[in-house]
Write an enzyme that holds these catalytic residues in place. Structure first.
Site, short mmCIF file in Angstrom:
data_model
loop_
_atom_site.label_atom_id
_atom_site.label_comp_id
_atom_site.label_asym_id
_atom_site.label_seq_id
_atom_site.Cartn_x
_atom_site.Cartn_y
_atom_site.Cartn_z
N LYS A 171 -8.24 5.76 -3.59
CA LYS A 171 -7.18 4.81 -3.97
C LYS A 171 -7.01 3.77 -2.86
O LYS A 171 -6.87 2.56 -3.14
CB LYS A 171 -5.86 5.55 -4.20
CG LYS A 171 -4.67 4.63 -4.53
CD LYS A 171 -4.78 4.01 -5.89
CE LYS A 171 -3.67 2.97 -6.16
NZ LYS A 171 -2.36 3.55 -6.42
N LYS A 239 2.79 -1.71 0.94
CA LYS A 239 2.82 -0.26 1.20
C LYS A 239 1.40 0.31 1.18
O LYS A 239 1.00 1.06 2.07
CB LYS A 239 3.67 0.44 0.13
CG LYS A 239 3.76 1.96 0.27
CD LYS A 239 4.04 2.65 -1.07
CE LYS A 239 2.96 3.68 -1.37
NZ LYS A 239 3.08 4.31 -2.71
#
Lengths: 294, 294, 294, 294
Positions: A171, A239
């Site tokens: 990811k 983030k």
């Protein structure tokens, strides 16, 4: 039918839990928002008032939380998943967090006989609603096999990519690539516009050659038109770039482009574009080049 | 049938000239390599011993040269194109050079009544051989229209993108994007491998989502296998990154990712990988991360 | 007494030529500005109407010009230095230009029996007025020795650093270091201010440790106060970063920090701060961090 | 005389504790290494077997620990400082850690009536031994005033720079500047050497102008000679760059140079130079430029 405790019923978790209900599973959900819990209950699931209640008696616990401190609290904290789940439970953490937290969670869980998969997703809100998420899974092969039917309820591309934390690494790799391509497309647009080139036509040419990519396919028109409705917000990509840098640090590698992309995304947020789509990274390049658009 | 003077019969120019011959045009070619000239003559074109001879009486002059100093010499120099072409000639420079040189050439040519298009290509040797090049054209709309039939002989994607120099700018944008994506894919691979992730599977997942791009499609298997047969050499991409930076400077814009990509490509060359395919940018990231492969 | 032709009587050249006059040399000056020529004539030198006139009969020719195209024109062009200087003349080019141009000039001059030194300076307008310039000299040792008395009239730190072009390389190294330190000090200030730290006190601490540098000594108060009166303008530093990148390319090295600093300086110029002091690089970091000051 | 509990008797803490003993304070020390504790006891301090024992009855507790997880455990953990110190105690954390941890520690301590200062140092092992450290202090002014006499025992430059965490921010600013200057000096050296310039002479010139800095003063000879005995190890600087990036993230600023420097330092570590002095960042630039030295 699987008995599932589902913790985290936000923009992503809510439609995912609903799909699991629709597929015939018994889903007991918890969220800090009582309203989100009621919504699940109203659509055929069960509401829980505490994490412990969602976890009690579940075969599988799924967590879908904003970031690593939430995972640490919900999973490792007093009254959390590990303290309440039965030995033998399978915990599937679908949050996007640092690989090292995924690994730490797996180690803590193993001490209590709880199996863990890290299974972050990409595809965003639309993917969650349409049950078309990509799911990158880290952990034991056997656990992946047993979880696969659940993954197929919510996702389309489903891959076991390695040991604990590996799902998070993939990811992170995805997000550094997406952030970087946005940055590069932004630089290409600013260069062309400032040079008197028709950017729309220029991007069409680029999209037909080796530079072709899905971001050009999906976003070049909106980028040229300066339409930045999310989609996936810069704040969230910020983030995720933090996670990519943490993953690089944990793996002891040097990723100079990723390091720079992270600062450009940080600039997007600092400049006040945090709630725009990540394609608004273009606005950072515009500012740097003295060519702001309203 | 058009009478064409073709200057620069190298890896790209040679098959392009041959296609023009095959399409029925009268092509008189010149190159510093007598062998290349003979090859053209052998396949139905005519050989010229000097630039002046190739240019004499031509309707159209095509130049396909390594870099801007060669264009300056061949076009602007004593015995060059401008000194020998008839007024009314159309000069099509298909070399990849700095936009500012294209603009300077167009200005110098206008003084002699010669029209100019800058028309760099992408697609490489394979594209030249298969007549499937992408061609990005800068200059006057009417000149583009009159040149279009010739472009269709050698290319597939053909676009008029703006005024003089605009073709070079779009080519520069293409190369910064391609170089950047190679760099990012390299960082993704190194991160995954160093984290114990199966990179092949991980890249498959990436290729199925928002990070999808043609480089992943075409090159991920060879990159993971460390096969770097060119293709397009790092040395050439290094030249092209210099053009991208020059274009940015001329347009007065700031392109931080491009600036860093240029240095990483320079590292590839400096490290001795200049004759490998540009996907070998992966080797720079490997070195930076202390993970060299033989 | 040396007979000196001095070409380029701008902000730097004008006081330098005046010092040479004061030191008793016969200085014949030329500039595109007739006013600058008259000023030299009024202060004891001689004015020339053309380059050829300044060069005729000179033992030494000094050039102090804005950038490499001017040097190419004035030295190599028709009516230029090489076409008019006697064999045996020493040409001292004190302009800051690309090393490769210095090398090309030296080669062209050698064919005519003219010796060349590249001798760029640092220290700016103040250094020129106070005759306290640093002078970095490339070329033959013997030529350096013979030019040394002239250098001592205008400079304080004088060093022969290597062959033709070496002076330019050291100047480039100086400018990449200065630009980079400004960028870093800017990042330190923005980080401290955004964190609620008293930047003035914080910089005082930094200036007392391993991070100490002359820029902190001279500029930290004006930077914190956002006073950016030049000094040395960002526009000029932008030119110099282009030279540093060209030098890196010529030497086949990879300089990632330099590549990024060049883009940040380019941003300063693109954002409209080109006529401010180079310490205004701080304003680029402010913008990137969403903290612009008026 | 102050009763001091000192936790962390490593390379830095050990000489600092010894100076406090010599100054007449009653120092009770604890470390995971029993040997370090015995050394303190042998030189006039007292040894403690647990954190609780060192803290019991102390007026001031000083912690000097490797990184934030150690501070969290020692200060916040069971059996840690907060659990054992009397209300009214002053905790001085001299570790270099993330500002956000310093702020969290101060908040947790306040709930128990314990005052906190963050007081990281620079100057390294030599500074600790010679009691010449620079100390950057965050927290309440009154607490700083009461701690000042202790700081003066171990340091020379002592500054109160802002609220809780501010000491860490200034330390982070120091480290980003030091790391960045090393990187820039490395690029200057590689550029000069690859261009045939005498780097030693070139650096002497640089050290005489606006590029002057303490790193050039102290390290240019060893860098040119490729002597990299620490000093301050790259591994530690790598940790500190992580802190700088975390501080930037917490302050919501974008620091592109810092982001790139962090990756170059990471490369130094990944390439196997982690135990060399941080001036060995030069070796990363060498590798990137294909010019490795043994």
């Amino acid at each position: 039918m699987t008995s599932i405790g589902f913790i985290g019923l936000g923009i992503m978790g809510s439609p995912m839990a609903a799909h699991l209900v629709d597929a015939g599973h018994q889903v007991t959900g918890y969220d800090v928002s009582a309203e989100a819990v009621q919504r699940l209950a109203a659509s055929g699931g069960r509401g829980a008032a505490r994490v412990a209640e969602a976890v009690a008696g579940a075969d599988v616990v799924i967590t879908m939380l904003p970031n690593h401190p939430h995972v640490e609290e919900v999973v490792l904290g007093d009254g959390g998943v590990l303290a309440n789940a039965d030995s033998g439970t399978l915990l599937i953490d679908m949050s996007t967090i640092r690989p090292e937290t995924s690994i730490a969670v797996a180690e803590a869980a193993a001490e209590r006989g709880i199996r863990v998969l890290d299974a972050p997703v990409s595809g965003g809100e639309a993917g969650a609603k349409q049950a078309s998420l990509s799911i990158m899974v880290g952990g034991e092969e056997a656990d992946f096999a047993s979880a696969r039917p659940l993954f197929e309820v919510v996702g389309r591309t489903i891959a076991h990519v390695g040991p604990h934390g590996a799902g998070q690494v993939v990811k992170a790799a995805n997000q550094l690539l997406v952030g970087g391509i946005y940055g590069l497309v932004g630089e290409a647009i600013v260069l062309m516009e400032a040079s008197g080139v028709d950017a729309k036509t220029g991007l069409d040419v680029l999209a037909g050659g080796l530079a072709a990519n899905r971001i050009l396919d999906l976003k070049r028109e909106t980028m040229v038109a300066r339409e930045f409705t999310p989609g996936f917000r810069i704040d969230l990509h910020h983030k995720d770039m933090g996670i990519a840098l943490a993953a690089a640090r944990a793996a002891d590698v040097s990723l100079p482009l990723t390091g720079l992309v992270a600062q450009l995304v940080a600039a997007g947020r600092a400049m006040g574009y945090g709630s725009l789509d990540h394609s608004a990274l273009l606005k950072v390049t515009e500012q740097l080049s003295g060519r702001p658009t309203p």
